[in-house]
Enzyme design. Sequence first.
Site, PDB file in Angstrom:
ATOM      1  CE1 TYR A 154      19.033 -12.860   1.712  1.00  0.00           C
ATOM      2  CE2 TYR A 154      17.320 -12.787   3.384  1.00  0.00           C
ATOM      3  CZ  TYR A 154      18.207 -12.143   2.548  1.00  0.00           C
ATOM      4  OH  TYR A 154      18.254 -10.766   2.556  1.00  0.00           O
ATOM      5  CE  LYS A 161      17.948  -7.847   4.531  1.00  0.00           C
ATOM      6  NZ  LYS A 161      18.455  -6.444   4.601  1.00  0.00           N
TER       7      LYS A 161
HETATM    8  N1  LIG Z   1      18.965  -7.349  -3.956  1.00  0.00           N
HETATM    9  C1  LIG Z   1      17.920  -7.977  -3.404  1.00  0.00           C
HETATM   10  O1  LIG Z   1      17.385  -8.963  -3.920  1.00  0.00           O
HETATM   11  C2  LIG Z   1      17.347  -7.435  -2.128  1.00  0.00           C
HETATM   12  C3  LIG Z   1      16.041  -7.802  -1.749  1.00  0.00           C
HETATM   13  C4  LIG Z   1      15.523  -7.319  -0.549  1.00  0.00           C
HETATM   14  C5  LIG Z   1      16.313  -6.486   0.254  1.00  0.00           C
HETATM   15  N2  LIG Z   1      17.589  -6.171  -0.140  1.00  0.00           N
HETATM   16  C6  LIG Z   1      18.392  -5.310   0.743  1.00  0.00           C
HETATM   17  O2  LIG Z   1      18.683  -4.108   0.074  1.00  0.00           O
HETATM   18  C7  LIG Z   1      19.823  -3.516   0.730  1.00  0.00           C
HETATM   19  C8  LIG Z   1      20.788  -3.017  -0.345  1.00  0.00           C
HETATM   20  O3  LIG Z   1      21.390  -4.098  -1.020  1.00  0.00           O
HETATM   21  P1  LIG Z   1      21.543  -4.195  -2.598  1.00  0.00           P
HETATM   22  O4  LIG Z   1      20.836  -5.431  -3.018  1.00  0.00           O
HETATM   23  O5  LIG Z   1      21.222  -2.896  -3.244  1.00  0.00           O
HETATM   24  O6  LIG Z   1      23.101  -4.546  -2.784  1.00  0.00           O
HETATM   25  P2  LIG Z   1      24.431  -3.638  -2.874  1.00  0.00           P
HETATM   26  O7  LIG Z   1      25.556  -4.614  -2.823  1.00  0.00           O
HETATM   27  O8  LIG Z   1      24.364  -2.728  -4.031  1.00  0.00           O
HETATM   28  O9  LIG Z   1      24.389  -2.771  -1.529  1.00  0.00           O
HETATM   29  C9  LIG Z   1      24.812  -3.265  -0.272  1.00  0.00           C
HETATM   30  C10 LIG Z   1      25.556  -2.117   0.372  1.00  0.00           C
HETATM   31  O10 LIG Z   1      25.915  -2.430   1.726  1.00  0.00           O
HETATM   32  C11 LIG Z   1      27.084  -1.683   1.986  1.00  0.00           C
HETATM   33  N3  LIG Z   1      27.782  -2.164   3.167  1.00  0.00           N
HETATM   34  C12 LIG Z   1      28.216  -3.444   3.413  1.00  0.00           C
HETATM   35  N4  LIG Z   1      28.875  -3.464   4.584  1.00  0.00           N
HETATM   36  C13 LIG Z   1      28.846  -2.182   5.099  1.00  0.00           C
HETATM   37  C14 LIG Z   1      29.361  -1.565   6.266  1.00  0.00           C
HETATM   38  N5  LIG Z   1      30.062  -2.266   7.195  1.00  0.00           N
HETATM   39  N6  LIG Z   1      29.145  -0.230   6.449  1.00  0.00           N
HETATM   40  C15 LIG Z   1      28.454   0.489   5.536  1.00  0.00           C
HETATM   41  N7  LIG Z   1      27.954  -0.029   4.399  1.00  0.00           N
HETATM   42  C16 LIG Z   1      28.142  -1.356   4.193  1.00  0.00           C
HETATM   43  C17 LIG Z   1      27.908  -1.880   0.715  1.00  0.00           C
HETATM   44  O11 LIG Z   1      28.904  -0.876   0.617  1.00  0.00           O
HETATM   45  C18 LIG Z   1      26.841  -1.752  -0.359  1.00  0.00           C
HETATM   46  O12 LIG Z   1      26.793  -0.422  -0.825  1.00  0.00           O
HETATM   47  C19 LIG Z   1      20.388  -4.591   1.650  1.00  0.00           C
HETATM   48  O13 LIG Z   1      19.922  -4.368   2.968  1.00  0.00           O
HETATM   49  C20 LIG Z   1      19.751  -5.858   1.098  1.00  0.00           C
HETATM   50  O14 LIG Z   1      19.674  -6.900   2.052  1.00  0.00           O
HETATM   51  C21 LIG Z   1      18.113  -6.606  -1.310  1.00  0.00           C
END
Ligand SMILES: NC(=O)c1ccc[n+]([C@@H]2O[C@H](COP(=O)([O-])OP(=O)(O)OC[C@H]3O[C@@H](n4cnc5c(N)ncnc54)[C@H](O)[C@@H]3O)[C@@H](O)[C@H]2O)c1
Length: 255
Positions: A154, A161
């Site tokens: 990570y 984060k």
């Molecule tokens: N997937 C996992 O395992 C996990 C676990 C814990 C937390 N998260 C967090 O959940 C959140 C959503 O991620 P996800 O896993 O659904 O993936 P995802 O790829 O579906 O979503 C990430 C989003 O970030 C947006 N993004 C990136 N750069 C951007 C910018 N400059 N302006 C506006 N939007 C922007 C993208 O358009 C995308 O829609 C993130 O913060 C991620 O770190 C994910």
Amino acid sequence: MGILEGKTILVTGVLKNNSIAFDVARLAQEQGATVVLTSFGRQMRLTEVTARRLPTEAPVVQLDVTNPEDLDQLADRVREHVDHLDAVVHSIGFAPQSVMGGNFLAADWSDVATALEVSAYSLKSLAVAAKPLMVPGSAIVGLTFDASFAWPVYDWMGVAKAAFESTSRYLARDLGPDGIRCNLVSAGPIRTTAATSIPGFEQMESSWDGRAPLGWDIKDREPTARTVVALCSDWLPATTGEIVHADGGVHAMGQ
Ligand SMILES: NC(=O)c1ccc[n+]([C@@H]2O[C@H](COP(=O)([O-])OP(=O)(O)OC[C@H]3O[C@@H](n4cnc5c(N)ncnc54)[C@H](O)[C@@H]3O)[C@@H](O)[C@H]2O)c1
């Protein structure tokens, strides 16, 4: 009656229907909310297609969280669809591959800076941009991956984060007097576009289920989305600066 009946919610981060934000938007609508989405640049088209798969097609407004013009215009763009916001969901994360996947010691500041700007500072940018529409009793909810530990692969996203989690606490401090809460959901690993772009992320996916007292399904976004929706509702009115884990219980276990 749903727990978000009559509420209006801005949901960022819907890319495909495997985005965590997609299930947040779907559940919010099922619970009675009117939802507005954001997207940007080349991803806008994909978000618009995905928005049609919601129970009710949601409008999509332009927002790149690193673009000052987009941030300045956010409130006016959202006002074309709703007159206020009861909740804002930050579901945004990005880091160049060069700063993840075991490249911690080799990462350049310019790439680390991108990760920090998009994935941490953006919580403050979004909060300030949306604030003119937010009413007393409203909520900001973001998504984190437990930053208390150094995880495999990570790397600088983990550092981002940690900054994100701290940013949430400062927002809770500074927005509390306006009646605005700011909380995070710390999710376990979920198979999304962002997660699969992290080189070696399957190392974290593979061990989670065995370590979680409640078990964990990397393809099930529902428990995380439900927790976000609960924090958007009126049902945790004295909770701010908090991180609620939706991770099957892994955070509370020793190895
Ligand atoms: N997937 C996992 O395992 C996990 C676990 C814990 C937390 N998260 C967090 O959940 C959140 C959503 O991620 P996800 O896993 O659904 O993936 P995802 O790829 O579906 O979503 C990430 C989003 O970030 C947006 N993004 C990136 N750069 C951007 C910018 N400059 N302006 C506006 N939007 C922007 C993208 O358009 C995308 O829609 C993130 O913060 C991620 O770190 C994910």
